[in-house]
Design a protein around this motif. Structure first.
Motif, short mmCIF file in Angstrom:
data_model
loop_
_atom_site.label_atom_id
_atom_site.label_comp_id
_atom_site.label_asym_id
_atom_site.label_seq_id
_atom_site.Cartn_x
_atom_site.Cartn_y
_atom_site.Cartn_z
N ALA A 17 80.70 4.66 49.87
CA ALA A 17 79.51 5.51 49.75
C ALA A 17 78.27 4.74 50.20
O ALA A 17 77.42 5.28 50.92
CB ALA A 17 79.35 6.01 48.32
N ILE A 18 78.20 3.47 49.82
CA ILE A 18 77.07 2.63 50.25
C ILE A 18 77.10 2.46 51.76
O ILE A 18 76.07 2.58 52.43
CB ILE A 18 77.09 1.28 49.52
N PHE A 19 78.28 2.20 52.32
CA PHE A 19 78.40 2.04 53.76
C PHE A 19 78.00 3.32 54.49
O PHE A 19 77.30 3.28 55.51
CB PHE A 19 79.81 1.62 54.15
N SER A 20 78.43 4.45 53.97
CA SER A 20 78.06 5.73 54.59
C SER A 20 76.56 5.95 54.55
O SER A 20 75.97 6.43 55.53
CB SER A 20 78.79 6.88 53.89
N LEU A 21 75.92 5.61 53.43
CA LEU A 21 74.47 5.69 53.32
C LEU A 21 73.80 4.84 54.40
O LEU A 21 72.87 5.29 55.08
CB LEU A 21 74.02 5.24 51.93
N VAL A 22 74.29 3.62 54.56
CA VAL A 22 73.76 2.70 55.58
C VAL A 22 73.91 3.31 56.98
O VAL A 22 72.96 3.32 57.77
CB VAL A 22 74.47 1.33 55.50
N ASP A 23 75.08 3.84 57.28
CA ASP A 23 75.34 4.40 58.61
C ASP A 23 74.44 5.61 58.88
O ASP A 23 73.93 5.76 59.99
CB ASP A 23 76.81 4.77 58.73
N ILE A 24 74.23 6.44 57.89
CA ILE A 24 73.36 7.61 58.03
C ILE A 24 71.93 7.16 58.30
O ILE A 24 71.27 7.66 59.23
CB ILE A 24 73.44 8.51 56.78
N ALA A 25 71.43 6.22 57.51
CA ALA A 25 70.06 5.74 57.68
C ALA A 25 69.87 5.05 59.03
O ALA A 25 68.87 5.26 59.72
CB ALA A 25 69.68 4.80 56.53
N PHE A 71 78.16 16.00 56.57
CA PHE A 71 78.62 14.83 55.80
C PHE A 71 77.51 14.29 54.90
O PHE A 71 77.77 13.96 53.74
CB PHE A 71 79.13 13.73 56.73
N SER A 72 76.29 14.20 55.40
CA SER A 72 75.20 13.69 54.56
C SER A 72 74.94 14.64 53.39
O SER A 72 74.62 14.19 52.29
CB SER A 72 73.93 13.46 55.38
N GLN A 73 75.12 15.93 53.61
CA GLN A 73 74.99 16.89 52.51
C GLN A 73 76.11 16.72 51.50
O GLN A 73 75.88 16.77 50.28
CB GLN A 73 74.98 18.32 53.05
N LEU A 74 77.34 16.52 51.98
CA LEU A 74 78.48 16.30 51.09
C LEU A 74 78.27 15.06 50.23
O LEU A 74 78.54 15.05 49.02
CB LEU A 74 79.77 16.14 51.92
N LEU A 75 77.77 14.00 50.83
CA LEU A 75 77.52 12.75 50.12
C LEU A 75 76.36 12.89 49.13
O LEU A 75 76.36 12.25 48.09
CB LEU A 75 77.21 11.65 51.14
N GLY A 76 75.40 13.73 49.46
CA GLY A 76 74.25 13.94 48.58
C GLY A 76 73.05 13.07 48.93
O GLY A 76 72.20 12.81 48.08
N THR A 77 72.96 12.62 50.18
CA THR A 77 71.83 11.78 50.59
C THR A 77 70.56 12.63 50.69
O THR A 77 70.62 13.84 50.92
CB THR A 77 72.08 11.09 51.93
N ARG A 78 69.42 11.95 50.49
CA ARG A 78 68.12 12.62 50.60
C ARG A 78 67.19 11.78 51.47
O ARG A 78 66.96 10.61 51.16
CB ARG A 78 67.50 12.81 49.23
N LEU A 79 66.67 12.39 52.50
CA LEU A 79 65.73 11.70 53.37
C LEU A 79 64.43 11.45 52.61
O LEU A 79 63.88 12.37 52.01
CB LEU A 79 65.46 12.52 54.62
N GLN A 80 63.94 10.20 52.68
CA GLN A 80 62.69 9.84 52.01
C GLN A 80 61.55 9.63 53.01
O GLN A 80 60.42 9.95 52.72
CB GLN A 80 62.87 8.56 51.18
N ARG A 81 61.89 9.03 54.17
CA ARG A 81 60.84 8.73 55.15
C ARG A 81 61.45 8.55 56.53
O ARG A 81 62.52 7.98 56.68
CB ARG A 81 60.13 7.45 54.74
N ALA A 137 63.99 4.51 59.07
CA ALA A 137 64.43 5.65 58.26
C ALA A 137 64.72 5.14 56.85
O ALA A 137 65.30 4.07 56.68
CB ALA A 137 65.67 6.30 58.85
N GLU A 138 64.32 5.91 55.86
CA GLU A 138 64.64 5.62 54.45
C GLU A 138 65.40 6.81 53.90
O GLU A 138 64.93 7.95 53.99
CB GLU A 138 63.38 5.38 53.63
N VAL A 139 66.57 6.52 53.32
CA VAL A 139 67.45 7.56 52.78
C VAL A 139 67.91 7.12 51.40
O VAL A 139 68.32 5.97 51.20
CB VAL A 139 68.66 7.79 53.71
#
Length: 127
Positions: free
Chosen positions: A49-57, A12-22, A28-30
């Motif tokens: 999309a913003i909510f999914s980013l939050v949940d992943i991080a 899912f994180s790959q589908l969304l296009g998130t990138r781990l930063q730290r 965690a920073e994504v």
């Protein structure tokens, strides 16, 4: 923090296009770039999309706290959207506020540059 990629990325994180930063203990920073498929009808970054980013991080922050050999799941999350995002990239920083044996409380800020886009808080169960 040296963690194998398969513990960090999900399909899912790959589908969304998130990138781990730290990754650090309890943090965690994504990042997420605005892409056409992530826009709402108003041509802004979709709140989902913003909510999914939050949940992943937040989930990654939990894993740095209790270890990647254990899993945690979201049992509750609240988000405030503060500004729309039209283009560019957003960065989510999630921090564990409380790490208990059975639950964790995590907060997250989503920013674009120096502007706060969203603020969230969630509770995760360790399974």
């Amino acid at each position: 923090m040296d963690v194998p990629l398969e513990y960090i990325e999900s399909a899912f994180s790959q589908l969304l296009g998130t990138r781990l930063q730290r990754l650090d203990t309890g943090v965690a920073e994504v990042a997420l770039a605005v892409a056409e498929q992530l826009r709402n009808r108003g041509q802004k970054l979709h709140g989902g999309a913003i909510f999914s980013l939050v949940d992943i991080a937040m989930g990654l922050a939990c894993s740095t706290s209790h270890g990647f050999d254990r899993q945690s799941v979201t049992i509750e999350c609240k988000i405030n959207y503060l500004r729309a995002v039209g283009d560019g990239e957003v960065l989510c920083t999630a921090r564990v506020l409380h790490a208990g044996r059975r639950t964790l409380v995590v907060e997250a800020d989503v920013v674009q540059g120096d502007k706060l886009v969203a603020k969230a808080q969630g509770t995760f169960a360790v399974i």
